[in-house]
Write a protein that holds these residues in place. Sequence first.
Motif, mmCIF file in Angstrom:
data_model
loop_
_atom_site.group_PDB
_atom_site.id
_atom_site.type_symbol
_atom_site.label_atom_id
_atom_site.label_comp_id
_atom_site.label_asym_id
_atom_site.label_seq_id
_atom_site.Cartn_x
_atom_site.Cartn_y
_atom_site.Cartn_z
ATOM 1 N N GLY A 151 0.793 -1.226 0.000
ATOM 2 C CA GLY A 151 0.000 0.000 0.000
ATOM 3 C C GLY A 151 0.821 1.270 0.000
ATOM 4 O O GLY A 151 0.278 2.361 -0.134
ATOM 5 N N GLU A 152 2.133 1.118 0.187
ATOM 6 C CA GLU A 152 3.006 2.282 0.241
ATOM 7 C C GLU A 152 3.044 2.969 -1.125
ATOM 8 O O GLU A 152 3.159 2.315 -2.152
ATOM 9 N N LYS A 153 2.958 4.298 -1.098
ATOM 10 C CA LYS A 153 3.002 5.055 -2.353
ATOM 11 C C LYS A 153 4.437 5.186 -2.831
ATOM 12 O O LYS A 153 5.351 5.298 -2.022
ATOM 13 N N TYR A 154 4.621 5.200 -4.126
ATOM 14 C CA TYR A 154 5.942 5.553 -4.643
ATOM 15 C C TYR A 154 5.815 6.199 -6.012
ATOM 16 O O TYR A 154 4.874 5.927 -6.749
ATOM 17 N N TRP A 155 6.751 7.060 -6.309
ATOM 18 C CA TRP A 155 6.790 7.704 -7.618
ATOM 19 C C TRP A 155 7.657 6.870 -8.543
ATOM 20 O O TRP A 155 8.740 6.447 -8.169
ATOM 21 N N CYS A 156 7.146 6.608 -9.751
ATOM 22 C CA CYS A 156 7.817 5.699 -10.660
ATOM 23 C C CYS A 156 8.025 6.390 -11.998
ATOM 24 O O CYS A 156 7.120 7.004 -12.545
ATOM 25 N N LEU A 157 9.265 6.298 -12.482
ATOM 26 C CA LEU A 157 9.549 6.778 -13.837
ATOM 27 C C LEU A 157 9.477 5.555 -14.743
ATOM 28 O O LEU A 157 10.252 4.614 -14.574
ATOM 29 N N LEU A 158 8.540 5.540 -15.652
ATOM 30 C CA LEU A 158 8.277 4.348 -16.465
ATOM 31 C C LEU A 158 8.568 4.624 -17.932
ATOM 32 O O LEU A 158 8.160 5.645 -18.478
ATOM 33 N N ARG A 159 9.323 3.703 -18.539
ATOM 34 C CA ARG A 159 9.579 3.789 -19.981
ATOM 35 C C ARG A 159 9.317 2.411 -20.582
ATOM 36 O O ARG A 159 9.856 1.416 -20.093
ATOM 37 N N ILE A 160 8.490 2.347 -21.607
ATOM 38 C CA ILE A 160 8.211 1.071 -22.276
ATOM 39 C C ILE A 160 8.432 1.262 -23.783
ATOM 40 O O ILE A 160 7.942 2.237 -24.351
ATOM 41 N N ALA A 161 9.179 0.324 -24.381
ATOM 42 C CA ALA A 161 9.466 0.445 -25.813
ATOM 43 C C ALA A 161 9.166 -0.882 -26.498
ATOM 44 O O ALA A 161 9.337 -1.948 -25.909
ATOM 45 N N PRO A 162 8.699 -0.861 -27.748
ATOM 46 C CA PRO A 162 8.416 -2.100 -28.483
ATOM 47 C C PRO A 162 9.701 -2.786 -28.967
ATOM 48 O O PRO A 162 10.680 -2.133 -29.271
ATOM 49 N N ILE A 163 9.661 -4.126 -29.003
ATOM 50 C CA ILE A 163 10.765 -4.904 -29.567
ATOM 51 C C ILE A 163 10.229 -5.531 -30.853
ATOM 52 O O ILE A 163 9.162 -6.144 -30.839
ATOM 53 N N ARG A 164 10.980 -5.397 -31.953
ATOM 54 C CA ARG A 164 10.492 -5.909 -33.241
ATOM 55 C C ARG A 164 11.354 -7.075 -33.715
ATOM 56 O O ARG A 164 12.554 -7.116 -33.436
ATOM 57 N N ASP A 165 10.738 -7.985 -34.463
ATOM 58 C CA ASP A 165 11.523 -9.057 -35.080
ATOM 59 C C ASP A 165 12.093 -8.557 -36.399
ATOM 60 O O ASP A 165 11.945 -7.379 -36.743
ATOM 61 N N THR A 166 12.753 -9.480 -37.154
ATOM 62 C CA THR A 166 13.445 -9.038 -38.381
ATOM 63 C C THR A 166 12.478 -8.451 -39.394
ATOM 64 O O THR A 166 12.843 -7.635 -40.225
ATOM 65 N N LYS A 167 11.213 -8.877 -39.315
ATOM 66 C CA LYS A 167 10.244 -8.347 -40.289
ATOM 67 C C LYS A 167 9.612 -7.033 -39.815
ATOM 68 O O LYS A 167 8.742 -6.474 -40.491
ATOM 69 N N GLY A 168 10.027 -6.609 -38.633
ATOM 70 C CA GLY A 168 9.493 -5.342 -38.138
ATOM 71 C C GLY A 168 8.210 -5.496 -37.345
ATOM 72 O O GLY A 168 7.587 -4.513 -36.962
#
Lengths: 430, 119
Positions: A151-168
């Motif tokens: 239940g403890e609050k925390y501030w989070c810096l979040l970064r999410i990026a896509p991973i592509r295969d050879t065909k994109g």
Amino acid sequence: MKNIKVVKSTKSCSILPKKAKRPLLRKTTRNILEDKLRFQMEEMVTQNSKLMQGIDREKVAEEQIHIRTKAMEAASDGIFIIDAKDNNFNIVYANPSFQMITGYAKKEIIGHNYFMYAGGNSDLRISGEIRQTLSQGKSFHGELLKFKKNGEKYWCLLRIAPIRDTKGVVTHYVGIKSDITLMKQRVLEIEEQREELLHVTRVGKLAEFVSSLAHEISQPLTAILSYAQAAQRMLKDREPQLQEILQFIVNDDQRAAEVIRRLRYLLKKSKPAFVSLDINTVIRDTVSLIIPQVTAKDKVIKFELDIGLPLIQGDRIQLQQVVLNLISNSLEAMESKKDSHELIIRTSRKDTDTILVQVRDSGCGIPEGNMKKLFSHFFTSKPDGLGMGLSISRSIIEAHGGHLEAENNPDRGATFYFILPIQMKNSNEY
Amino acid sequence: MPSLIYIVDDDESVCRALKILLSSYDFEVKTFNSAQKFFDSVANDDPGCLLLDIHMPGLDGWEVQKKILNSGSKRPVIFISAEKQDNAADRALKVGAVGFLQKPVNGQTLVDLINDAKN
């Protein structure tokens, strides 16, 4: 990660010696056969060597994967990988730091939808924003307030990026989350200090402004008063109606001058000057400064003053500051309540040694959780508040040997009250 | 012969109003909106009481009073100021002025002080 197991033979191995000694066959047939064999053998050696090189490459790749995996495990940022298949956002990997930051165990994370597992975004709006960004093949970057398992609050810096295969085609998403709570706190502290400084500056500027305003207004007031008094003398014993009007001009001029005088007095920076004071006069003087605001807000201040109170020892301006602060707070507490109009200021004798001053409103009251913090520096429940008023007020009252408290009324609203000791020499009389 | 009063104040309206007021008390009043103009047209030994503003461009009231004292003049000086200065009244008496009045000044109070100064 797949494990590759290759049993490796020695590199220089050959299946057949290049020139084997055999009984002579018919030369041509034998030669052909030998050539064929040699060719096949050489082919095999080449193939074998190629295979070996492949195994070597695979081994290097395996080492690299091992190092990368270990690095991800060791990183102090939370790292996780989401499967992009079927739009289920299943988490397929989460490093130990991710588990530590969120407070959830591996089994509570892996295989669960990133947006649905218990540690996911409680704010649906942000979840939607992340999903939308990812579905467009873009990266998400943001600061979020989140909750740990406990239940403890925390501030989070979040970064999410896509991973592509050879065909994109996007196969996975990789996310990094960092706990930036401490950083945020530091930023807030700096912000608070800046606000404090700004406030002090504002007060200084205000005092300066009032001082120059007072000077500018005093000049025409001097002229108006002199003109009116000259006219009074010129019309002496004549024109009683005009005489009366002139007297009104004189009176109002002096009233305006008095307002300026008080205002200047209130804003003056000075050391506390303890003198004998009638608390009722202090209260009335203060209210006269704030009455236009009270009327503008459609509120009424009702006095219940005990006129028989003994004098107290105090600094007039400082006590006015306290009274002004308590009244302003009460007015703000009543602002949102259309049906509450009345603010009561009451003075009374508490016991032989002390007097009691109460400011009672019919506003929104004080939430129980705020009661303790009410008098701390920088605590405020107002969006534009600085949290200085009550803490300054309390220290002023304590410097006067008294104390300032607050309580909620049984019906509605709150009452702030302070107790002050009466003048010592008076105590001999009782 | 009516007593002479000089008023030095950079605010024209204040000069005019005080002049009208004091004239109604039968004083003869001359006004100047800078200290320099006063010194240019009034000699040190000319009789008359000086009503002196403090905050003015050029020479301020305190400087004017000092200059008068240094010249050996016995001219009575009354400071009239819109500024609220701590201990201004004490300071005025200390530098040899007859008194200090806070603006806006009440006519009768001013006249009483002028009459005191003459005696």
